[in-house]
Design an enzyme around this catalytic site. Structure first.
Site, PDB file in Angstrom:
ATOM      1  N   ASP A  82       2.228   1.856  -4.066  1.00 10.93           N
ATOM      2  CA  ASP A  82       1.414   0.585  -4.423  1.00 10.93           C
ATOM      3  C   ASP A  82       2.018  -0.311  -3.066  1.00 10.93           C
ATOM      4  OD1 ASP A  82       0.203  -1.724  -5.151  1.00 10.93           O
ATOM      5  OD2 ASP A  82       2.101  -2.400  -6.000  1.00 10.93           O
TER       6      ASP A  82
ATOM      7  N   ASP B 190       1.751  -4.279  -2.701  1.00 11.93           N
ATOM      8  CA  ASP B 190       2.301  -5.583  -3.097  1.00 11.93           C
ATOM      9  C   ASP B 190       3.107  -5.552  -4.159  1.00 11.93           C
ATOM     10  OD1 ASP B 190       0.716  -6.399  -0.920  1.00 11.93           O
ATOM     11  OD2 ASP B 190      -0.962  -6.859  -2.144  1.00 11.93           O
TER      12      ASP B 190
ATOM     13  N   ASN C 197      -4.871  -2.382  -4.063  1.00 15.02           N
ATOM     14  CA  ASN C 197      -6.022  -3.083  -4.499  1.00 15.02           C
ATOM     15  C   ASN C 197      -6.092  -4.301  -3.776  1.00 15.02           C
ATOM     16  OD1 ASN C 197      -6.836  -1.296  -6.450  1.00 15.02           O
ATOM     17  ND2 ASN C 197      -6.150  -2.624  -8.266  1.00 15.02           N
TER      18      ASN C 197
ATOM     19  N   SER D 266      -8.487  -7.277  -3.856  1.00 13.38           N
ATOM     20  CA  SER D 266      -9.826  -7.941  -4.296  1.00 13.38           C
ATOM     21  C   SER D 266     -10.070  -9.206  -3.666  1.00 13.38           C
ATOM     22  CB  SER D 266      -9.669  -8.121  -5.885  1.00 13.38           C
ATOM     23  OG  SER D 266      -8.526  -8.977  -6.230  1.00 13.38           O
TER      24      SER D 266
ATOM     25  N   CYS E   8     -16.167  -0.426  -9.285  1.00 18.49           N
ATOM     26  CA  CYS E   8     -15.946   0.781  -8.292  1.00 18.49           C
ATOM     27  C   CYS E   8     -15.298   1.862  -9.072  1.00 18.49           C
ATOM     28  CB  CYS E   8     -15.352   0.217  -7.259  1.00 18.49           C
ATOM     29  SG  CYS E   8     -13.850  -0.337  -7.331  1.00 18.49           S
TER      30      CYS E   8
ATOM     31  N   LYS F 232      -7.608   0.465  -8.973  1.00 14.59           N
ATOM     32  CA  LYS F 232      -6.598   0.809  -9.678  1.00 14.59           C
ATOM     33  C   LYS F 232      -6.963  -0.173 -11.015  1.00 14.59           C
ATOM     34  CE  LYS F 232      -3.407   0.205  -6.943  1.00 14.59           C
ATOM     35  NZ  LYS F 232      -2.039   0.281  -6.210  1.00 14.59           N
TER      36      LYS F 232
ATOM     37  N   ASP G 194       4.444  -1.097  -9.262  1.00 14.02           N
ATOM     38  CA  ASP G 194       5.068  -2.020  -9.992  1.00 14.02           C
ATOM     39  C   ASP G 194       4.428  -2.468 -11.259  1.00 14.02           C
ATOM     40  OD1 ASP G 194       3.162  -3.484  -8.284  1.00 14.02           O
ATOM     41  OD2 ASP G 194       4.067  -5.243  -9.368  1.00 14.02           O
TER      42      ASP G 194
HETATM   43 MG   LIG Z   1       1.966  -4.206  -6.913  1.00 12.82          MG
END
Ligand SMILES: [Mg+2]
Length: 508
Positions: free
Chosen positions: A338, A340, A381, A383, A423, A427, A452
């Protein structure tokens, strides 16, 4: 262990070598009362493939046939469950007959399983002849009724299968591969339970030498000892059997031969008598509870002489073959991170490369993985793109800055959609993980995801990849419970590198 996904949706996986009993097994499954499986995966493990399998019409719309070409039941079951998406996978053998209420009873078993229950076993019965005592072979099959965790009818949580890598494909036959998986699932922190659903396992017809051929299982016992330690019997609820006595008979027989060749007749005769006595005791122990027909007695006498050397040979052969065996599963070939709050500090909807700041230890963790030859991807992700808060080009610029700081990354997979877009990539959906795996030339089970939050873990498991959670103070308590966890990225990577990752860190 990781928390089990909610729900009692299930698939059935049945490996088969095309025996006629398959028809009976499928017909009993079709006739049982209760909710139908979402999918039935028939794994056709006949070495040369073959014609169609006898699938009842009422099941045809949910049956998928997967050919595996004779790689054995462990590899066949893995190929089968990896084609499923449900939170539960039920393994059935192709020679069972499930009970009339099996599907309802199964749902009861799955719904009553606590989140830390990784597997629920069915209740096996073995019908025996009522008009006579059972033969040695029939008694052996009847032992299935009390065996723990046998895959004749065993339901596992998908998360438990993903995290343990499923069945160890080095077990070549239907012996011990089920106990091996159960011990690894238990070691991963799950519990295993016995359910209420009932399944019948008839005795297969077998020739007189079947008990001698079955001694090949001693090689699997040797692999079990290597992988799980000498006390694995007790933990798996098994009895050690007669291997030491077999060894005594073989040693006495070999000694008699050697002394005879050396001309020491008296000593040779003594040892030969000891070996013969051992065989006689073994034969008597097998004849006594049986039907005592001439045929059974003859079979027991002949096979009781052949079994000790066969058992010792296969044990020795298996011990040599297993001497360097490493734990299952093999370490991943691809690590997917991942972005962020895993690789870089989360700045919400950030489109500014100058704000990118690595998380502690990120560079060292990635370098260690690279040094090991692993490929590295990012699954993220974003968004903010769908929300109009940043552009795809800005997200791309942040990814480039991440690479400048952390070194080369082999694949970035970004989901630009919002939560309401439906979609398949955002995740916890598996799309990003599947895409990254494909781009890096790996199957999902060869990948591990490090993230995380619970969505990272769920996406990994939905795709069939292992997962490690590295929580931050923003990770929710519900996401922590039971998840396979590491304190930081170094520890996460170490955990995934075959348990030997610690050595990598000492170098740096
Ligand atoms: Mg994260």
């Amino acid at each position: 262990m990781s928390p089990g996904a909610a729900g009692s949706g299930y698939s059935v996986v049945m490996p088969t070598i095309g025996r006629p009993c398959l028809r009976t097994a499928l017909e009993s499954l079709a006739a049982a009362l209760g909710p139908e499986p979402e999918k039935i995966v028939l794994v056709d493990d006949r070495p040369g493939g073959g014609g169609g399998l006898p699938v009842p019409d009422v099941l045809a719309d949910r049956v998928a046939v997967v050919p595996t070409g004779g790689r054995g039941p462990a590899a066949a079951r893995n190929a089968g469950w990896r084609r499923t998406r449900t939170p539960w996978v039920v393994f059935l053998d192709d020679d069972v007959r499930v009970g009339a209420g099996w599907r309802d009873e199964l749902i009861a078993d799955l719904e009553s399983a606590a989140p830390d229950v990784g597997g629920v076993q069915g209740r096996i019965s073995v019908p025996l002849p009522e008009d006579r005592r059972p033969t040695d072979w029939e008694r052996g099959t009847a032992g299935l009724a009390t065996s723990r965790w046998i895959t004749a009818d065993m339901a596992y949580r998908r998360a438990a299968l993903v995290e343990t890598g499923g069945f160890d494909e080095r077990f070549p036959r239907a012996f011990r591969e089920d106990a091996d998986l159960a011990l690894r699932v238990l070691a991963d922190g799950w519990r295993l339970e016995r359910g209420i659903r009932r399944t019948e396992h008839p005795v297969r017809p077998a020739g007189p030498w079947a008990s001698v051929r079955a001694q090949r299982g001693n090689a699997d016992d040797a692999l079990m000892r290597r992988l799980h330690g000498a006390d694995w019997y007790e933990r798996a609820g098994e009895v050690p059997g007669r291997r030491n006595r077999h060894l005594g008979i073989v040693a006495a027989g070999a000694g008699a031969l050697a002394l005879g060749l050396a001309g020491r007749r008296r000593a040779a005769a003594l040892l030969a008598a000891a070996a013969a006595g051992g065989v006689a005791e073994f034969a008597a122990a097998r004849v006594k509870p049986g039907p005592r027909t001439a045929r059974e007695i003859a079979t027991m006498l002949a096979t009781s002489a052949a079994i000790p050397p066969a058992a010792v040979w296969h044990w020795a052969r298996g011990t040599v073959a297993a001497r360097a065996a490493r734990p299952w599963p093999p370490e991943p070939r691809v690590l997917l991170f991942d972005r962020d709050d895993t690789l870089i500090r989360d700045v919400p909807y950030n489109g500014d490369p100058s704000l990118v700041e690595p998380m502690p230890g990120a560079r060292a963790a990635l370098d260690a993985a690279r040094a090991r030859g692993l490929r590295i991807g990012v699954v993220s992700n974003q968004s903010g793109i769908a929300r109009g808060l940043l552009t795809a080009a800005q997200a791309h610029a942040v990814n480039r800055r991440t690479e400048e700081l952390l070194g080369p990354i082999d694949a970035f997979e970004v989901c630009p959609h919002g939560p309401a877009d439906g979609c398949g990539c955002r995740k916890p959906e598996p799309g990003l993980v599947l895409r990254a795996a494909g781009r890096l030339g790996a199957s999902p089970h060869e990948c591990a995801v490090i993230g995380d939050i619970g969505g990272d873990v769920a996406a990994a498991h939905a795709a069939g990849a292992r997962a490690v959670l590295v929580p931050t103070e923003r990770t929710l308590p519900a996401e922590l419970s039971g998840a396979r966890r590491a304190a930081d990225l170094r520890e996460a990577v170490s955990m995934l590198l075959d348990g030997t990752g610690g050595e990598l860190w000492r170098e740096g």
